[in-house]
Design a protein around this motif. Structure first.
Motif, mmCIF file in Angstrom:
data_model
loop_
_atom_site.group_PDB
_atom_site.id
_atom_site.type_symbol
_atom_site.label_atom_id
_atom_site.label_comp_id
_atom_site.label_asym_id
_atom_site.label_seq_id
_atom_site.Cartn_x
_atom_site.Cartn_y
_atom_site.Cartn_z
ATOM 1 N N LEU A 147 0.854 -1.186 0.000
ATOM 2 C CA LEU A 147 0.000 0.000 0.000
ATOM 3 C C LEU A 147 0.893 1.240 0.000
ATOM 4 C CD1 LEU A 147 -3.029 0.954 0.262
ATOM 5 C CD2 LEU A 147 -2.481 1.380 2.672
ATOM 6 N N ALA A 151 -1.336 6.770 0.272
ATOM 7 C CA ALA A 151 -2.709 6.344 0.549
ATOM 8 C C ALA A 151 -2.926 6.145 2.044
ATOM 9 C CB ALA A 151 -3.019 5.050 -0.209
ATOM 10 N N ILE A 308 -9.547 2.027 2.705
ATOM 11 C CA ILE A 308 -8.460 2.325 1.774
ATOM 12 C C ILE A 308 -7.750 1.041 1.364
ATOM 13 C CG2 ILE A 308 -6.204 3.444 1.580
ATOM 14 C CD1 ILE A 308 -7.364 5.674 3.404
ATOM 15 N N GLU A 310 -8.887 -1.969 1.330
ATOM 16 C CA GLU A 310 -9.769 -2.810 0.504
ATOM 17 C C GLU A 310 -10.123 -2.166 -0.832
ATOM 18 O OE1 GLU A 310 -13.131 -3.626 2.972
ATOM 19 O OE2 GLU A 310 -12.034 -5.059 4.247
ATOM 20 N N GLY A 311 -9.681 -0.941 -1.055
ATOM 21 C CA GLY A 311 -9.945 -0.264 -2.320
ATOM 22 C C GLY A 311 -11.363 0.237 -2.479
ATOM 23 N N LYS A 312 -12.099 0.356 -1.383
ATOM 24 C CA LYS A 312 -13.493 0.800 -1.473
ATOM 25 C C LYS A 312 -13.616 2.314 -1.628
ATOM 26 C CE LYS A 312 -15.389 -3.192 0.962
ATOM 27 N NZ LYS A 312 -16.120 -3.682 2.165
ATOM 28 N N ASP A 314 -10.983 5.329 -3.004
ATOM 29 C CA ASP A 314 -9.666 5.596 -3.588
ATOM 30 C C ASP A 314 -9.245 7.027 -3.256
ATOM 31 O OD1 ASP A 314 -7.360 5.791 -5.040
ATOM 32 O OD2 ASP A 314 -8.279 5.493 -7.004
ATOM 33 N N ARG A 317 -7.053 9.534 -5.636
ATOM 34 C CA ARG A 317 -7.642 10.335 -6.720
ATOM 35 C C ARG A 317 -7.588 11.826 -6.400
ATOM 36 N NH1 ARG A 317 -13.491 8.084 -7.947
ATOM 37 N NH2 ARG A 317 -13.302 9.480 -9.770
#
Length: 348
Positions: A147, A151, A308, A310-312, A314, A317
């Motif tokens: 990661l 992020a 974050i 789990e990519g739910k 983003d 961006r």
């Protein structure tokens, strides 16, 4: 054994310097972290411009930064559950865990909190814009090795927004409007979408952040620099159930109160100017509004890290530019230019 490093330290309004620091021996209950990345927050920029944010005034040198992530490089003798080399998102809140608010499950209101990079207490609480800094083990939330630090660092502002959305109550299927399209406004929009809000409108006085909001999925954008006619038209056509005031301005709060529907909810997220401000309080009464405050976050920090990882949501961006920690003064100048910046991140 002492350790040296550098830190972006505020000495006064627009007097941010990268200076040498020296850390003493690590305390038994602490963890030493090597800086990985950090986000420049709106409150950091208020400190930079005015040597204060809201009622918190800088009276001695302050290392800024509370949106931070890094690598564990040393562990105190009493610390368990962490290993050297692990990546962590750092919760800037060090709660006492024994005051009445901590026991009530409202740790964000902790009477004895140590919050990184804050002048809310004297002596000030030093922040994470430093090549090395110390935190307690409970502040360190492990993240996967793949990661990006950038992020992980943005878990903190996302946690602020998750807490604000939670304070609003039931949001699924509702119509929401956000005053202020900076990073917190944009992350609140993403948090609302994740929570199932029916529609989210974004309001600002600048075109660039509103364009960015459109790209992130805002259902409506309203530019107040052109006057409030469009805002009134949208509010009449589709009454807003919830308004989030994030701009930190008296005008923003007044607009939120005027715009939200009768019986609706206004959530004050932005840090308003210190002292008293004019508020259309009669409208709060006559429209029977719920006017709710929201301050920092509690357990939402751990939820933010999970979302974050789990990519739910983003968060990357939002990042528009990156600077090395050593170039922090220039990074702040870029961050203050809303025509070209949304979220500026410092890296090692």
């Amino acid at each position: 054994m002492s350790t040296t490093g550098i830190a972006a330290t505020l000495f006064g309004a627009e007097d941010l310097r990268v200076v040498d620091i020296e850390l003493g021996d690590l305390a038994p209950n602490m963890v030493r972290i090597r800086f990985g990345a950090a986000g420049i927050c709106g409150s950091d920029m208020h400190y930079f411009r005015h040597a204060r944010t809201g009622d918190f005034v800088v009276t001695s040198p302050l290392i800024l930064g509370h949106e931070v992530a890094g690598e564990v490089v040393e562990i105190g003798s009493n610390v368990t559950g962490l290993a050297v080399g692990e990546r962590v998102a750092v919760n800037p809140s060090r709660w006492c865990e024994h005051c009445a608010y901590c026991h009530e499950g409202r740790a964000n209101l902790c009477e004895n909190i140590y919050f990184m990079g804050s002048a809310s207490k004297t002596p000030h609480m030093q922040g994470g814009f430093a090549s090395l800094f110390d935190a307690t083990a409970s502040q360190c939330v492990k993240v996967p090795a793949d990661l990006p630090y950038q992020a992980a660092a943005l878990a903190e502002p996302l946690a602020v927004c998750l807490h604000a959305v939670r304070r609003a109550g039931h949001v699924k299927g509702t119509s929401a409007i956000i005053f202020g399209s900076g990073p917190i406004g944009l992350l609140t929009m993403l948090a609302l979408k994740h929570a199932g809000a029916g529609s989210v409108a974004m309001v600002d006085v600048a075109a660039a952040p509103l364009k960015f909001a459109e790209e992130l999925g805002a259902d409506q954008t309203i530019d107040l620099s052109q006057g409030e006619e469009q805002l009134a038209e949208f509010a009449a056509a589709t009454p807003y159930d919830i308004a989030f005031e994030i701009s930190g301005t008296a005008a923003g709060l007044a607009s939120a109160i005027r715009t939200v529907r009768r019986g609706g909810t206004v959530v004050q997220v932005g840090n308003l100017a210190g002292g008293s401000i004019p508020v259309p309080a009669n409208a709060v009464m006559s429209k029977e509004l719920d006017l709710i405050g929201t301050f920092r976050f509690g357990e939402e920090f751990f939820e933010a890290v999970e979302l974050i990882v789990e990519g739910k949501i983003d968060v990357l961006r939002l990042v528009t530019s990156e600077f090395k920690l050593a170039d922090a003064p220039e990074a702040f100048r870029v961050a203050l230019d809303r025509s070209r910046s949304v979220k500026v991140v410092l890296t090692a």
